[in-house]
Design a protein around this motif. Structure first.
Motif, PDB file in Angstrom:
ATOM      1  N   GLN A 149      -1.604  12.946   3.190  1.00  0.00           N
ATOM      2  CA  GLN A 149      -1.392  12.536   4.582  1.00  0.00           C
ATOM      3  C   GLN A 149      -2.687  12.457   5.396  1.00  0.00           C
ATOM      4  OE1 GLN A 149       0.235  14.497   8.580  1.00  0.00           O
ATOM      5  NE2 GLN A 149       1.536  14.929   6.833  1.00  0.00           N
ATOM      6  N   HIS A 150      -3.505  13.484   5.333  1.00  0.00           N
ATOM      7  CA  HIS A 150      -4.718  13.510   6.140  1.00  0.00           C
ATOM      8  C   HIS A 150      -5.650  12.365   5.748  1.00  0.00           C
ATOM      9  CE1 HIS A 150      -7.696  15.254   8.777  1.00  0.00           C
ATOM     10  NE2 HIS A 150      -8.589  15.307   7.792  1.00  0.00           N
TER      11      HIS A 150
ATOM     12  N   PHE B  18       0.510  12.346  17.354  1.00  0.00           N
ATOM     13  CA  PHE B  18       1.175  12.215  16.057  1.00  0.00           C
ATOM     14  C   PHE B  18       1.978  13.477  15.764  1.00  0.00           C
ATOM     15  CE2 PHE B  18      -2.464   9.374  15.661  1.00  0.00           C
ATOM     16  CZ  PHE B  18      -1.890   8.240  15.086  1.00  0.00           C
ATOM     17  N   ASP B  19       3.233  13.278  15.376  1.00  0.00           N
ATOM     18  CA  ASP B  19       4.097  14.370  14.904  1.00  0.00           C
ATOM     19  C   ASP B  19       4.735  13.848  13.626  1.00  0.00           C
ATOM     20  OD1 ASP B  19       5.869  16.373  14.422  1.00  0.00           O
ATOM     21  OD2 ASP B  19       6.788  16.361  16.412  1.00  0.00           O
ATOM     22  N   LEU B  20       4.101  14.107  12.484  1.00  0.00           N
ATOM     23  CA  LEU B  20       4.396  13.350  11.266  1.00  0.00           C
ATOM     24  C   LEU B  20       5.206  14.092  10.214  1.00  0.00           C
ATOM     25  CD1 LEU B  20       0.952  11.549  10.756  1.00  0.00           C
ATOM     26  CD2 LEU B  20       2.986  10.724  11.952  1.00  0.00           C
ATOM     27  N   GLU B  21       5.295  15.420  10.278  1.00  0.00           N
ATOM     28  CA  GLU B  21       5.931  16.165   9.186  1.00  0.00           C
ATOM     29  C   GLU B  21       7.350  16.608   9.552  1.00  0.00           C
ATOM     30  OE1 GLU B  21       3.551  19.246   7.500  1.00  0.00           O
ATOM     31  OE2 GLU B  21       1.719  18.022   7.507  1.00  0.00           O
ATOM     32  N   ALA B  22       8.209  16.599   8.559  1.00  0.00           N
ATOM     33  CA  ALA B  22       9.582  17.071   8.755  1.00  0.00           C
ATOM     34  C   ALA B  22       9.590  18.578   9.003  1.00  0.00           C
ATOM     35  CB  ALA B  22      10.420  16.734   7.520  1.00  0.00           C
ATOM     36  N   ARG B  23      10.546  19.021   9.802  1.00  0.00           N
ATOM     37  CA  ARG B  23      10.736  20.453  10.024  1.00  0.00           C
ATOM     38  C   ARG B  23      12.172  20.693  10.471  1.00  0.00           C
ATOM     39  NH1 ARG B  23       7.415  18.758  14.220  1.00  0.00           N
ATOM     40  NH2 ARG B  23       8.431  18.757  16.287  1.00  0.00           N
ATOM     41  N   LYS B  24      12.603  21.914  10.404  1.00  0.00           N
ATOM     42  CA  LYS B  24      13.968  22.264  10.773  1.00  0.00           C
ATOM     43  C   LYS B  24      14.223  21.924  12.243  1.00  0.00           C
ATOM     44  CE  LYS B  24      17.277  26.093  10.699  1.00  0.00           C
ATOM     45  NZ  LYS B  24      17.490  27.538  10.396  1.00  0.00           N
ATOM     46  N   GLY B  25      15.347  21.274  12.493  1.00  0.00           N
ATOM     47  CA  GLY B  25      15.757  20.950  13.850  1.00  0.00           C
ATOM     48  C   GLY B  25      15.162  19.665  14.395  1.00  0.00           C
ATOM     49  N   LYS B  26      14.299  19.018  13.652  1.00  0.00           N
ATOM     50  CA  LYS B  26      13.667  17.779  14.119  1.00  0.00           C
ATOM     51  C   LYS B  26      14.557  16.591  13.787  1.00  0.00           C
ATOM     52  CE  LYS B  26       9.384  15.099  13.567  1.00  0.00           C
ATOM     53  NZ  LYS B  26       8.100  15.014  12.835  1.00  0.00           N
ATOM     54  N   ARG B  27      14.678  15.670  14.713  1.00  0.00           N
ATOM     55  CA  ARG B  27      15.456  14.451  14.475  1.00  0.00           C
ATOM     56  C   ARG B  27      14.860  13.658  13.326  1.00  0.00           C
ATOM     57  NH1 ARG B  27      15.068   9.483  18.730  1.00  0.00           N
ATOM     58  NH2 ARG B  27      15.519   7.826  17.249  1.00  0.00           N
TER      59      ARG B  27
ATOM     60  N   PHE C  33       7.530  13.031   7.322  1.00  0.00           N
ATOM     61  CA  PHE C  33       6.877  13.066   6.022  1.00  0.00           C
ATOM     62  C   PHE C  33       7.034  14.455   5.388  1.00  0.00           C
ATOM     63  CE2 PHE C  33       3.670   9.754   7.771  1.00  0.00           C
ATOM     64  CZ  PHE C  33       4.602   8.745   7.583  1.00  0.00           C
ATOM     65  N   PRO C  34       6.825  14.558   4.071  1.00  0.00           N
ATOM     66  CA  PRO C  34       6.926  15.868   3.413  1.00  0.00           C
ATOM     67  C   PRO C  34       6.011  16.886   4.084  1.00  0.00           C
ATOM     68  CG  PRO C  34       6.749  14.126   1.776  1.00  0.00           C
ATOM     69  CD  PRO C  34       6.515  13.476   3.106  1.00  0.00           C
TER      70      PRO C  34
ATOM     71  N   LEU D  75       2.026  15.052   0.584  1.00  0.00           N
ATOM     72  CA  LEU D  75       1.784  13.881  -0.258  1.00  0.00           C
ATOM     73  C   LEU D  75       2.873  12.848   0.034  1.00  0.00           C
ATOM     74  CD1 LEU D  75       0.852  15.616  -3.649  1.00  0.00           C
ATOM     75  CD2 LEU D  75      -0.673  14.861  -1.807  1.00  0.00           C
ATOM     76  N   LEU D  76       2.463  11.645   0.396  1.00  0.00           N
ATOM     77  CA  LEU D  76       3.387  10.618   0.853  1.00  0.00           C
ATOM     78  C   LEU D  76       3.779   9.665  -0.268  1.00  0.00           C
ATOM     79  CD1 LEU D  76       1.638   9.606   4.217  1.00  0.00           C
ATOM     80  CD2 LEU D  76       3.052  11.618   3.717  1.00  0.00           C
TER      81      LEU D  76
END
Length: 459
Positions: free
Chosen positions: A143-144, A191-200, A230-231, A240-241
């Motif tokens: 990702q970076h 940018f808010d790119l990574e999946a997390r609990k509670g995120k749409r 993203f993961p 890793l995308l």
């Protein structure tokens, strides 16, 4: 076979697609197909009522039909132009579509290939000849590295610098960058790119602040968010995308730049505000095309452990997989667009609706659907969504994006004079002028559909 009852009573779209694509039992596929394409028969009467009301509303506003009313706020100049555009793409795509369906029939063997077989055998054919292993590609799209490579590309293309900002944000993995042109601060992007609990779920761009000038003459700089899922990374493993994730990022960044680089003073037509419906996806599709461009990929597609650059062969496989059965897909989308637009061109009622769809399918459907197929009863895009007399917009914007993309690629990508014009004309002027005017100003000519065929690998 013991899953028959399960699938009979859970006809939701994901399950339906999954079994039609991967389910080996032909009888179950046919049962699912029949159930899915005959659902909601009561919608036939609702469609009749909707069409009567839409025709009535169009006439009250001084239009001959709903298609004319729809185009009043879109880029396309008149109904004749839309129909000419769609029919030309049908004529151009059908010969290759016939080759693709012949290849599919040959692969399927002795069976009489039906509509409920095409997804299953198509998936098998793709795996056998064209498929890629996503896990083989992931290490090349850390990702970076992708983000920094995208910034390098945008600096080369548009002269933009992305300067990281140290700010307290809503999540520790969210980031912010100020965008400069030379020494001039232009905008900010989060940018808010990574999946997390509670995120749409999903991915989108949100315009936070629009570039404008207020009544006191003070200029407000623009800002926007890019949100993906993203993961997630961890202390021991990077994010890793998939390549599809890279395409998504470029797509949303295309929308973002359209908003952020506006120089319009009036809020209501600055950035993405006021842009015609059939042109709003142009900048996003334009930028996503570069996610397949070898020169761009090599800026960031590097193995996160070995620094090995993604090979030309692996890039070619990505493009081949993207264009698998592209003519059949094109014809399918054109079928939807033609049905939608012609349906709204005069008042169709009752069996006239099905007859219209059958007439269009005679040109677009290379496997004739069974007579019980009532696709229209579930076509939510045009009956309960925002695409009534506007489904053509998908292809209209794709033609704009493909034409501009190849004009820049053929100039050499980096250092392209046309890329500078794209930034100064299309992006800077937002919704202040029709995209038709902006496109001609940028290109010096009308749009040409041949480059969409080229992008899709259609001869």
């Amino acid at each position: 076979e013991d899953g028959v009852t399960k699938y009979r009573f859970t006809l939701q779209m994901p399950s339906y697609i999954a079994y039609m694509t991967y389910g080996p039992n032909r009888a179950i596929r046919e049962e699912l197909y029949r159930a899915y394409t005959t659902r909601a028969p009561q919608n036939g009467e609702i469609i009749d009522e909707l069409m009567r009301l839409r025709q009535e509303s169009a006439e009250l506003l001084g239009f001959q039909n709903y298609s004319e009313y729809s185009l009043a706020s879109k880029m396309a100049p008149d109904p004749q132009s839309v129909l000419k555009f769609l029919n030309e793409l049908v004529d151009a795509s059908r010969p290759q579509g016939e080759k693709e369906i012949a290849e599919l029939r040959a692969f399927a063997g002795d069976i009489d290939l039906q509509s409920y077989d095409s997804a299953y055998y198509g998936e098998m054919l793709k795996k056998a000849r064209y498929d890629i292993d996503e896990e083989e590609y992931r290490p090349y799209f850390e990702q970076h590295s992708v983000i920094l490579g995208m910034f390098t590309f945008l600096e080369s293309l548009f002269g933009l610098r992305f300067v990281p900002q140290t700010l307290e944000l809503w999540d520790e993995k969210a980031t912010a960058y100020d965008i400069y042109e030379g020494d001039n601060l232009r905008a900010r992007v989060y940018f808010d790119l990574e999946a997390r609990k509670g995120k749409r779920g999903g991915a989108w761009m949100h315009n936070f602040q629009t570039h404008c000038e207020d009544t006191q003459g003070c200029t407000h700089l623009s800002s926007a968010f890019v949100v993906c899922n993203f993961p997630p990374s961890s202390e021991t493993s990077p994010s890793l995308l998939r390549h599809d994730d890279v395409v998504t990022l470029f797509h949303e960044m295309g929308h973002t730049l359209h908003h952020l680089l506006s120089r319009v003073k009036e809020h209501g037509v600055s950035g993405v505000n006021g842009v015609e419906w059939d042109a709003v996806e142009f900048p996003s599709q334009f930028l996503e095309n570069f996610a397949y461009e070898p020169k761009v990929l090599k800026l960031f597609a590097k193995h996160y452990e070995t620094a090995e650059v993604l090979s030309d062969e692996m890039i070619a496989k990505l493009i081949r997989a993207k264009n698998f059965q592209s003519a059949l897909f094109m014809l399918r989308q054109l079928e939807f667009a033609l049905f939608d637009f012609e349906l709204h061109s005069r008042l169709y009622q009752g069996e006239e609706v099905q007859h219209l769809l059958d007439t269009i399918r005679a040109r677009t459907a290379l496997i004739t659907p069974p007579s019980y197929n009532k696709f229209q009863n579930g076509f939510s895009h045009i009956f309960s969504g925002g695409y009534s007399a506007g489904y053509y917009s998908y292809k209209w914007a794709e033609v704009l994006s493909a034409d501009a993309y190849y004009a820049i690629v053929d100039e050499g990508v980096f250092g392209s004079e046309l890329a500078r014009k794209y930034k100064e004309i299309v992006l800077a002027k937002g919704g202040s002028q029709s995209m038709q005017e902006l496109f001609v100003e940028m290109m010096g000519r009308e749009c040409e559909s041949k480059n969409l065929l080229r992008l899709s690998g259609i001869d």
